[in-house]
Design a protein around this motif. Structure first.
Motif, PDB file in Angstrom:
ATOM      1  N   THR A 132      10.151  11.210  -1.088  1.00  0.00           N
ATOM      2  CA  THR A 132      11.362  11.942  -1.474  1.00  0.00           C
ATOM      3  C   THR A 132      11.082  12.696  -2.767  1.00  0.00           C
ATOM      4  N   PHE A 133      11.748  13.842  -2.934  1.00  0.00           N
ATOM      5  CA  PHE A 133      11.387  14.734  -4.033  1.00  0.00           C
ATOM      6  C   PHE A 133      12.592  15.131  -4.884  1.00  0.00           C
ATOM      7  N   SER A 134      13.629  14.293  -4.883  1.00  0.00           N
ATOM      8  CA  SER A 134      14.818  14.597  -5.683  1.00  0.00           C
ATOM      9  C   SER A 134      14.545  14.449  -7.172  1.00  0.00           C
ATOM     10  N   ASN A 135      13.638  13.525  -7.524  1.00  0.00           N
ATOM     11  CA  ASN A 135      13.301  13.320  -8.926  1.00  0.00           C
ATOM     12  C   ASN A 135      11.784  13.385  -9.076  1.00  0.00           C
ATOM     13  N   VAL A 136      11.298  14.491  -9.613  1.00  0.00           N
ATOM     14  CA  VAL A 136       9.858  14.720  -9.696  1.00  0.00           C
ATOM     15  C   VAL A 136       9.176  13.690 -10.582  1.00  0.00           C
ATOM     16  N   ASP A 137       9.840  13.293 -11.672  1.00  0.00           N
ATOM     17  CA  ASP A 137       9.217  12.373 -12.625  1.00  0.00           C
ATOM     18  C   ASP A 137       9.229  10.927 -12.132  1.00  0.00           C
TER      19      ASP A 137
ATOM     20  N   ASP B  44       2.377  19.803  -8.465  1.00  0.00           N
ATOM     21  CA  ASP B  44       3.387  20.855  -8.294  1.00  0.00           C
ATOM     22  C   ASP B  44       3.360  21.410  -6.875  1.00  0.00           C
ATOM     23  N   MET B  45       2.160  21.604  -6.347  1.00  0.00           N
ATOM     24  CA  MET B  45       2.028  22.150  -5.003  1.00  0.00           C
ATOM     25  C   MET B  45       2.564  21.165  -3.964  1.00  0.00           C
ATOM     26  N   LEU B  46       2.213  19.873  -4.119  1.00  0.00           N
ATOM     27  CA  LEU B  46       2.661  18.867  -3.161  1.00  0.00           C
ATOM     28  C   LEU B  46       4.186  18.707  -3.184  1.00  0.00           C
ATOM     29  N   VAL B  47       4.743  18.753  -4.374  1.00  0.00           N
ATOM     30  CA  VAL B  47       6.200  18.642  -4.505  1.00  0.00           C
ATOM     31  C   VAL B  47       6.876  19.861  -3.885  1.00  0.00           C
ATOM     32  N   LYS B  48       6.297  21.034  -4.132  1.00  0.00           N
ATOM     33  CA  LYS B  48       6.878  22.256  -3.589  1.00  0.00           C
ATOM     34  C   LYS B  48       6.850  22.259  -2.064  1.00  0.00           C
ATOM     35  N   LYS B  49       5.774  21.729  -1.497  1.00  0.00           N
ATOM     36  CA  LYS B  49       5.653  21.658  -0.035  1.00  0.00           C
ATOM     37  C   LYS B  49       6.505  20.539   0.554  1.00  0.00           C
ATOM     38  N   GLU B  50       6.928  19.583  -0.314  1.00  0.00           N
ATOM     39  CA  GLU B  50       7.727  18.434   0.099  1.00  0.00           C
ATOM     40  C   GLU B  50       7.051  17.693   1.259  1.00  0.00           C
ATOM     41  N   LYS B  51       5.790  17.438   1.070  1.00  0.00           N
ATOM     42  CA  LYS B  51       5.011  16.709   2.071  1.00  0.00           C
ATOM     43  C   LYS B  51       4.624  15.354   1.481  1.00  0.00           C
ATOM     44  N   ALA B  52       4.825  14.298   2.246  1.00  0.00           N
ATOM     45  CA  ALA B  52       4.553  12.955   1.745  1.00  0.00           C
ATOM     46  C   ALA B  52       3.101  12.802   1.310  1.00  0.00           C
ATOM     47  N   PHE B  53       2.902  12.116   0.193  1.00  0.00           N
ATOM     48  CA  PHE B  53       1.556  11.843  -0.308  1.00  0.00           C
ATOM     49  C   PHE B  53       1.590  10.562  -1.134  1.00  0.00           C
ATOM     50  N   SER B  54       0.421  10.077  -1.485  1.00  0.00           N
ATOM     51  CA  SER B  54       0.314   8.866  -2.311  1.00  0.00           C
ATOM     52  C   SER B  54      -0.368   9.218  -3.623  1.00  0.00           C
ATOM     53  N   LEU B  55       0.032   8.523  -4.666  1.00  0.00           N
ATOM     54  CA  LEU B  55      -0.495   8.759  -6.008  1.00  0.00           C
ATOM     55  C   LEU B  55      -0.989   7.445  -6.601  1.00  0.00           C
ATOM     56  N   ALA B  56      -2.155   7.500  -7.237  1.00  0.00           N
ATOM     57  CA  ALA B  56      -2.692   6.314  -7.924  1.00  0.00           C
ATOM     58  C   ALA B  56      -3.130   6.701  -9.331  1.00  0.00           C
ATOM     59  N   ILE B  57      -2.791   5.866 -10.300  1.00  0.00           N
ATOM     60  CA  ILE B  57      -3.246   6.033 -11.683  1.00  0.00           C
ATOM     61  C   ILE B  57      -4.222   4.896 -11.973  1.00  0.00           C
TER      62      ILE B  57
ATOM     63  N   PHE C  93      -5.683   9.641  -8.619  1.00  0.00           N
ATOM     64  CA  PHE C  93      -6.048  10.022  -7.252  1.00  0.00           C
ATOM     65  C   PHE C  93      -4.802  10.504  -6.528  1.00  0.00           C
ATOM     66  N   THR C  94      -4.949  11.555  -5.728  1.00  0.00           N
ATOM     67  CA  THR C  94      -3.887  11.952  -4.806  1.00  0.00           C
ATOM     68  C   THR C  94      -4.433  11.805  -3.388  1.00  0.00           C
ATOM     69  N   PHE C  95      -3.597  11.262  -2.504  1.00  0.00           N
ATOM     70  CA  PHE C  95      -3.970  11.057  -1.104  1.00  0.00           C
ATOM     71  C   PHE C  95      -2.990  11.829  -0.226  1.00  0.00           C
ATOM     72  N   GLU C  96      -3.511  12.749   0.558  1.00  0.00           N
ATOM     73  CA  GLU C  96      -2.683  13.516   1.486  1.00  0.00           C
ATOM     74  C   GLU C  96      -3.011  13.113   2.921  1.00  0.00           C
ATOM     75  N   GLN C  97      -1.997  13.163   3.771  1.00  0.00           N
ATOM     76  CA  GLN C  97      -2.163  12.885   5.204  1.00  0.00           C
ATOM     77  C   GLN C  97      -2.873  11.540   5.434  1.00  0.00           C
ATOM     78  N   THR C  98      -2.505  10.560   4.619  1.00  0.00           N
ATOM     79  CA  THR C  98      -3.123   9.240   4.725  1.00  0.00           C
ATOM     80  C   THR C  98      -2.030   8.174   4.715  1.00  0.00           C
ATOM     81  N   GLU C  99      -2.076   7.257   5.668  1.00  0.00           N
ATOM     82  CA  GLU C  99      -1.112   6.153   5.705  1.00  0.00           C
ATOM     83  C   GLU C  99      -1.253   5.307   4.436  1.00  0.00           C
ATOM     84  N   PHE C 100      -0.109   4.836   3.902  1.00  0.00           N
ATOM     85  CA  PHE C 100      -0.144   4.134   2.621  1.00  0.00           C
ATOM     86  C   PHE C 100      -0.951   2.846   2.704  1.00  0.00           C
ATOM     87  N   ARG C 101      -0.920   2.164   3.843  1.00  0.00           N
ATOM     88  CA  ARG C 101      -1.733   0.949   3.971  1.00  0.00           C
ATOM     89  C   ARG C 101      -3.229   1.272   3.903  1.00  0.00           C
ATOM     90  N   ASP C 102      -3.604   2.472   4.406  1.00  0.00           N
ATOM     91  CA  ASP C 102      -5.003   2.901   4.303  1.00  0.00           C
ATOM     92  C   ASP C 102      -5.342   3.298   2.872  1.00  0.00           C
TER      93      ASP C 102
END
Length: 351
Positions: A321-326, A210-223, A272-281
């Motif tokens: 992009t944050f137009s669709n949270v789900d 919720d915080m990352l979406v609200k800030k609209e800052k790019a991040f990576s997500l892993a399940i 896992f959430t990754f902030e301020q990290t290039e996706f290749r990394d």
């Protein structure tokens, strides 16, 4: 005197509880709070100090209160910078009470604190015990005022009575507040962390998203999902399953940093959430995580050769992009499903 001290104690107690409750439930997720933490904490301490000053014990124009205890906790938990700003602000607040013959000692006391607090913070930082740190900070802040009163006004008899009482009361309050802070933190951690793996739980994961979406800052997500986990419980027992979760959790926690956070979001499912990290990394980091999990040797812990290895399947996506949270949650889940479909024990990326 007792009424004033009780009022001071109540102000400190209510302020401490209010601050911890706000921070635990809202403040730590609010970007404005984080960005302006020093200013907000300084204002908060100044307001509390002003209330303590208002309800001070007044004897022959001198004001005795628990501001020294407030500053001791401020330096310990907010840092010396907030302590210095607050001590300076309270000096000007004290000036508003009038320029009586005690104003000189009040200003001198504040200036000495401004100089001493950063040095005290460095000194107590070398001490492991939090209680000892608080006691030293408290006694030093109190002793400075005690010393100034004795050498300037020579009211030794009055000082012995008043300061003796303040030393005793502040010592008792330090232990009360310390255990109260620890209890609140312990309960907060219990509500935000998984009891078995000690990882942050689903609620914390949702708060982070919720915080990352609200800030609209790019991040990576892993399940991430432990492969064939049901087999551990069905073929062996739940104790073995718990051991697998525990060992996998230790691996995940070892990769956690300020920008990388891990969570247990289900039975054998993690995120896992990754902030301020290039996706290749991020992909490289996830591959390291997968390989490290595969190196877990459960057999040595169980004295059992039946379990060959523990592996995880990982689905990852990048969120910009944050137009669709789900949508990004669905992409990560689909990537995880593909990882399992294609043989498990691998990282699949959805773009």
């Amino acid at each position: 005197m007792f009424i004033s001290i009780l009022a001071n104690m109540s102000i400190l107690l209510v302020s401490l509880y209010g601050y911890l409750s706000y921070y635990a439930n809202y403040g730590k997720f609010h970007s404005f709070f984080k960005a302006n933490e020093t200013v907000i904490n300084s204002v908060f301490v100044t307001i509390v100090g002003t209330l303590l000053l208002y309800f001070a014990i007044v004897i022959d124009g001198a004001r005795y209160d628990l501001r020294f205890l407030l500053l001791a906790f401020t330096v310990k938990y907010f840092g010396s910078k907030v302590g210095v700003i607050s001590a300076t602000s309270l000096m000007f607040v004290r000036l508003l009470w009038g320029g009586d013959h005690h104003i000189f000692i009040a200003i001198t006391y504040s200036l000495m604190l401004v100089i001493m607090l950063p040095l005290l913070k460095i000194y107590v930082g070398k001490i492991k015990s939090d209680v000892m740190q608080l006691l030293i900070l408290n006694y030093c802040c109190l002793a400075i005022g005690n010393f100034l009163n004795v050498i300037i006004f020579h009211n030794l008899l009055i000082d012995i009575q008043i300061y003796g009482f303040l030393y005793v009361i502040s010592t008792i309050m330090i232990f009360i507040f310390y255990f109260m802070i620890n209890d609140i933190r312990r309960m907060q951690k219990q509500s935000s962390h998984d009891y078995l793996t000690k990882m942050k739980n689903w609620s914390e994961f949702q708060n982070k998203i919720d915080m990352l979406v609200k800030k609209e800052k790019a991040f990576s997500l892993a399940i991430l999902d432990i492969d064939y986990f049901k087999m551990f419980n069905d073929s062996f027992n739940h104790l073995v399953g718990d051991l697998v979760l525990l060992e996998v959790g230790k691996v995940f926690l070892s990769f956690e940093t300020h920008q990388i956070n891990c969570y247990r979001i289900g039975g054998e499912e993690f995120a896992f959430t990754f902030e301020q990290t290039e996706f290749r990394d991020v992909e490289k980091e996830l591959e390291k995580i997968r390989q490290t999990v595969q190196k877990i040797n459960i057999n040595t812990l169980l004295s059992n050769e039946e379990i060959k290895e523990v592996t995880v399947s990982i689905g990852a996506t990048h969120v910009s992009t944050f137009s669709n949270v789900d949508n990004f949650m669905l992409r990560a889940d689909e990537a995880l499903y593909k990882a399992k479909e294609s043989g498990r024990n691998r990282v699949v990326v959805s773009v």
